[in-house]
Scaffold this motif. Structure first.
Motif, PDB file in Angstrom:
ATOM      1  N   GLY A 288      47.266  30.748  41.229  1.00 15.08           N
ATOM      2  CA  GLY A 288      48.346  31.680  40.932  1.00 15.08           C
ATOM      3  C   GLY A 288      48.189  32.431  39.625  1.00 15.08           C
ATOM      4  N   ALA A 289      47.934  31.704  38.548  1.00 11.50           N
ATOM      5  CA  ALA A 289      47.823  32.337  37.234  1.00 11.50           C
ATOM      6  C   ALA A 289      46.644  33.297  37.179  1.00 11.50           C
ATOM      7  N   ALA A 290      45.527  32.903  37.769  1.00 14.06           N
ATOM      8  CA  ALA A 290      44.339  33.768  37.774  1.00 14.06           C
ATOM      9  C   ALA A 290      44.599  35.044  38.568  1.00 14.06           C
ATOM     10  N   PHE A 291      45.323  34.908  39.696  1.00 18.02           N
ATOM     11  CA  PHE A 291      45.642  36.096  40.486  1.00 18.02           C
ATOM     12  C   PHE A 291      46.528  37.053  39.689  1.00 18.02           C
ATOM     13  N   LYS A 292      47.551  36.515  39.038  1.00 13.97           N
ATOM     14  CA  LYS A 292      48.444  37.366  38.265  1.00 13.97           C
ATOM     15  C   LYS A 292      47.694  38.095  37.157  1.00 13.97           C
ATOM     16  N   ALA A 293      46.757  37.404  36.513  1.00 15.25           N
ATOM     17  CA  ALA A 293      45.970  38.029  35.443  1.00 15.25           C
ATOM     18  C   ALA A 293      45.049  39.113  36.007  1.00 15.25           C
ATOM     19  N   LYS A 294      44.427  38.825  37.140  1.00 13.42           N
ATOM     20  CA  LYS A 294      43.535  39.809  37.768  1.00 13.42           C
ATOM     21  C   LYS A 294      44.313  41.040  38.212  1.00 13.42           C
ATOM     22  N   TYR A 295      45.469  40.799  38.813  1.00 12.75           N
ATOM     23  CA  TYR A 295      46.304  41.905  39.287  1.00 12.75           C
ATOM     24  C   TYR A 295      46.723  42.797  38.117  1.00 12.75           C
ATOM     25  N   LYS A 296      47.172  42.168  37.033  1.00 12.57           N
ATOM     26  CA  LYS A 296      47.642  42.948  35.891  1.00 12.57           C
ATOM     27  C   LYS A 296      46.501  43.720  35.226  1.00 12.57           C
ATOM     28  N   ALA A 297      45.326  43.120  35.169  1.00 12.81           N
ATOM     29  CA  ALA A 297      44.174  43.817  34.588  1.00 12.81           C
ATOM     30  C   ALA A 297      43.789  45.028  35.433  1.00 12.81           C
ATOM     31  N   ARG A 298      43.934  44.911  36.735  1.00 15.29           N
ATOM     32  CA  ARG A 298      43.519  45.991  37.640  1.00 15.29           C
ATOM     33  C   ARG A 298      44.570  47.096  37.731  1.00 15.29           C
ATOM     34  N   PHE A 299      45.865  46.731  37.758  1.00 13.75           N
ATOM     35  CA  PHE A 299      46.906  47.727  38.022  1.00 13.75           C
ATOM     36  C   PHE A 299      47.867  47.947  36.847  1.00 13.75           C
ATOM     37  N   LYS A 300      47.650  47.252  35.736  1.00 13.88           N
ATOM     38  CA  LYS A 300      48.443  47.437  34.515  1.00 13.88           C
ATOM     39  C   LYS A 300      49.930  47.133  34.721  1.00 13.88           C
ATOM     40  N   ARG A 301      50.216  46.201  35.610  1.00 15.15           N
ATOM     41  CA  ARG A 301      51.590  45.763  35.854  1.00 15.15           C
ATOM     42  C   ARG A 301      51.539  44.391  36.511  1.00 15.15           C
ATOM     43  N   ASP A 302      52.655  43.676  36.470  1.00 10.99           N
ATOM     44  CA  ASP A 302      52.714  42.369  37.130  1.00 10.99           C
ATOM     45  C   ASP A 302      52.912  42.551  38.635  1.00 10.99           C
ATOM     46  N   PRO A 303      52.446  41.606  39.439  1.00 12.78           N
ATOM     47  CA  PRO A 303      52.701  41.687  40.880  1.00 12.78           C
ATOM     48  C   PRO A 303      54.177  41.506  41.178  1.00 12.78           C
ATOM     49  N   ASP A 304      54.628  42.143  42.260  1.00  7.42           N
ATOM     50  CA  ASP A 304      56.010  41.998  42.708  1.00  7.42           C
ATOM     51  C   ASP A 304      56.058  40.874  43.748  1.00  7.42           C
ATOM     52  N   VAL A 305      56.957  40.967  44.705  1.00  5.88           N
ATOM     53  CA  VAL A 305      57.219  39.857  45.612  1.00  5.88           C
ATOM     54  C   VAL A 305      56.034  39.517  46.512  1.00  5.88           C
ATOM     55  N   TYR A 306      55.461  40.521  47.193  1.00  8.59           N
ATOM     56  CA  TYR A 306      54.555  40.223  48.295  1.00  8.59           C
ATOM     57  C   TYR A 306      53.083  40.526  48.053  1.00  8.59           C
ATOM     58  N   ALA A 307      52.717  41.048  46.891  1.00  8.38           N
ATOM     59  CA  ALA A 307      51.299  41.307  46.632  1.00  8.38           C
ATOM     60  C   ALA A 307      50.429  40.071  46.874  1.00  8.38           C
ATOM     61  N   PRO A 308      50.845  38.858  46.447  1.00  4.36           N
ATOM     62  CA  PRO A 308      50.006  37.680  46.706  1.00  4.36           C
ATOM     63  C   PRO A 308      49.795  37.410  48.198  1.00  4.36           C
ATOM     64  N   ALA A 309      50.852  37.568  49.005  1.00  3.73           N
ATOM     65  CA  ALA A 309      50.730  37.318  50.453  1.00  3.73           C
ATOM     66  C   ALA A 309      49.835  38.360  51.114  1.00  3.73           C
ATOM     67  N   PHE A 310      49.962  39.618  50.728  1.00  2.00           N
ATOM     68  CA  PHE A 310      49.112  40.668  51.293  1.00  2.00           C
ATOM     69  C   PHE A 310      47.652  40.439  50.891  1.00  2.00           C
ATOM     70  N   TYR A 311      47.453  40.025  49.651  1.00  2.00           N
ATOM     71  CA  TYR A 311      46.094  39.705  49.196  1.00  2.00           C
ATOM     72  C   TYR A 311      45.528  38.545  50.009  1.00  2.00           C
ATOM     73  N   ASP A 312      46.303  37.479  50.139  1.00  2.00           N
ATOM     74  CA  ASP A 312      45.823  36.284  50.835  1.00  2.00           C
ATOM     75  C   ASP A 312      45.487  36.576  52.299  1.00  2.00           C
ATOM     76  N   GLN A 313      46.368  37.300  52.990  1.00  2.00           N
ATOM     77  CA  GLN A 313      46.115  37.544  54.408  1.00  2.00           C
ATOM     78  C   GLN A 313      44.896  38.438  54.608  1.00  2.00           C
ATOM     79  N   THR A 314      44.687  39.407  53.706  1.00  2.00           N
ATOM     80  CA  THR A 314      43.491  40.247  53.808  1.00  2.00           C
ATOM     81  C   THR A 314      42.234  39.414  53.599  1.00  2.00           C
ATOM     82  N   MET A 315      42.289  38.499  52.648  1.00  2.00           N
ATOM     83  CA  MET A 315      41.149  37.605  52.418  1.00  2.00           C
ATOM     84  C   MET A 315      40.945  36.676  53.608  1.00  2.00           C
ATOM     85  N   PHE A 316      42.046  36.210  54.213  1.00  2.00           N
ATOM     86  CA  PHE A 316      41.968  35.347  55.392  1.00  2.00           C
ATOM     87  C   PHE A 316      41.322  36.104  56.555  1.00  2.00           C
ATOM     88  N   ILE A 317      41.674  37.367  56.722  1.00  2.00           N
ATOM     89  CA  ILE A 317      41.044  38.182  57.763  1.00  2.00           C
ATOM     90  C   ILE A 317      39.547  38.294  57.519  1.00  2.00           C
TER      91      ILE A 317
END
Length: 377
Positions: A288-317
């Motif tokens: 979780g913490a690593a994802f939040k840091a990666k997301y913020k470094a890439r998009f200059k903002r914190d993730p909102d509600v569903y970014a982690p789920a969308f990321y996970d399902q795309t990786m699962f696919i």
């Protein structure tokens, strides 16, 4: 002058090699359907960012299928949170040969769009929580978060057990999502011994709730559950305080578990607002913490509600494509049903209807404009 003569053939050779490498790659388009404009655009862009980050990570893995390296590409379309627009987006993806779609975000869009995706043989992964989405048991429709049944029930149980609330009112915005989660909350609230003193209705375009709130104030309710979205939830919280209802809690589902609530509501959104969101506490997950840091470094903002789920399902696919050795949606769907994936927000594994076999629900409040977890179920 000699260096120019020497360099030109080298540049040509490099270009030819690059072209040859691309020719041996197989493009795999990942579609994103969500509200990229309008009041919920903040959520649509957040979802898009989650998919974009996963696409970049998948491309770094150089996944192969059919002897070719796959090149994942993101194609985003604005469904405006509107059912008709969402169906048009689904048809556009079908016409373009897209086989994997993340979204829609809204239940009211996901329900009709799922029929188009099923007919076109497209794999759809949605955060729409209305139970109707998976009741058709389409083989390639997946709900990547908890349903209204789980989220609404958890909020009702927390209100009864932890908040000791006795009387509650329910408001919904007449959307498929809002009505669905409000119905589930009301059902579980009664089962938990709460008195449901009133059921009111608004719309997902409203901003003035004074009449409804005045009616509920007269009923002396301890809490109001709102089935709707943050752009309406935030002004509702403000107006409750303006009407002298500061002691009445505002409860909601996952769509109120958004930084947008605090952004729009300011000081009116604090410990008085509680919401239930699918998933365990992200900060307590191994990645979780690593994802939040990666997301913020890439998009200059914190993730909102569903970014982690969308990321996970795309990786699962991506994992399912690798396991299936093919980019055929039906084969990938079978792989998703037949295995599990440990993502940054939890473990993903699906039952025959496309619902998660196991998922946690976390209840949050707001402290200093930030979400603060209270309990997980």
């Amino acid at each position: 002058m000699p260096s120019t003569i020497t360099t030109a053939p080298l540049l040509l050779a490099a270009a030819l090699l690059s072209h040859a490498a691309l020719a041996q790659e197989q493009p795999v388009r990942i579609g994103l359907s969500g509200p990229l404009t309008g009041a919920n655009a903040f959520a649509g862009k957040d979802n898009e960012n989650g998919v974009r980050l996963a696409v970049e990570d998948l491309n770094a893995q150089k996944i192969k299928a059919g002897g070719k390296v796959l090149r994942f590409e993101l194609q985003s379309e604005d469904d405006q949170g509107d059912p008709k627009a969402g169906v048009n987006v689904a048809q556009k993806f079908a016409d373009a040969g897209v086989k994997f779609v993340l979204g829609p975000y809204n239940s009211g869009v996901a329900i009709p769009a799922s029929r188009v995706y099923d007919s076109a043989g497209i794999l759809m992964s949605t955060v729409g929580t209305n139970p109707k989405i998976t009741q058709s048991r389409y083989p390639n429709v997946f709900r990547i978060v908890a349903s209204d049944t789980q989220v609404g029930a958890s909020m009702a149980s927390y209100a009864a057990r932890e908040l000791k609330i006795k009387t509650v009112a329910v408001i919904d915005d007449r959307s498929a999502f809002g009505q669905g989660i409000a119905d589930e909350f009301a059902r579980q609230a009664r089962a938990s011994g709460l008195s449901v003193a009133g059921r009111e209705f608004t719309s997902d375009k409203s901003s003035d709730f004074a009449t409804i709130l005045t009616t509920l104030r007269a009923k002396k309710v301890d809490a109001i559950f709102f089935g709707g979205y943050a752009p309406q939830g935030a002004p509702m919280a403000r107006q409750m305080i303006q009407l002298g209802m500061s002691g009445v809690r505002l409860l909601g589902g996952d769509t109120l578990c958004s930084p947008e609530m605090a952004n729009l509501g300011g000081d009116a959104v604090g410990a008085n607002v509680l919401c239930a969101q699918a998933g365990a506490m992200l900060d307590k997950q191994a990645g979780g913490a690593a994802f939040k840091a990666k997301y913020k470094a890439r998009f200059k903002r914190d993730p909102d509600v569903y970014a982690p789920a969308f990321y996970d399902q795309t990786m699962f696919i991506g994992q399912a494509i690798k396991n299936a050795g093919a980019v055929d949606a039906a084969a990938v769907g079978r792989a998703l049903h037949g295995t599990s994936y440990q993502g940054v927000a939890g473990t993903y594994g699906y039952d025959p209807s496309g619902n998660l076999k196991k998922t946690a629900v976390t209840v949050y409040t707001f402290k200093g404009g930030q979400l603060a977890p209270l309990a997980s179920y």
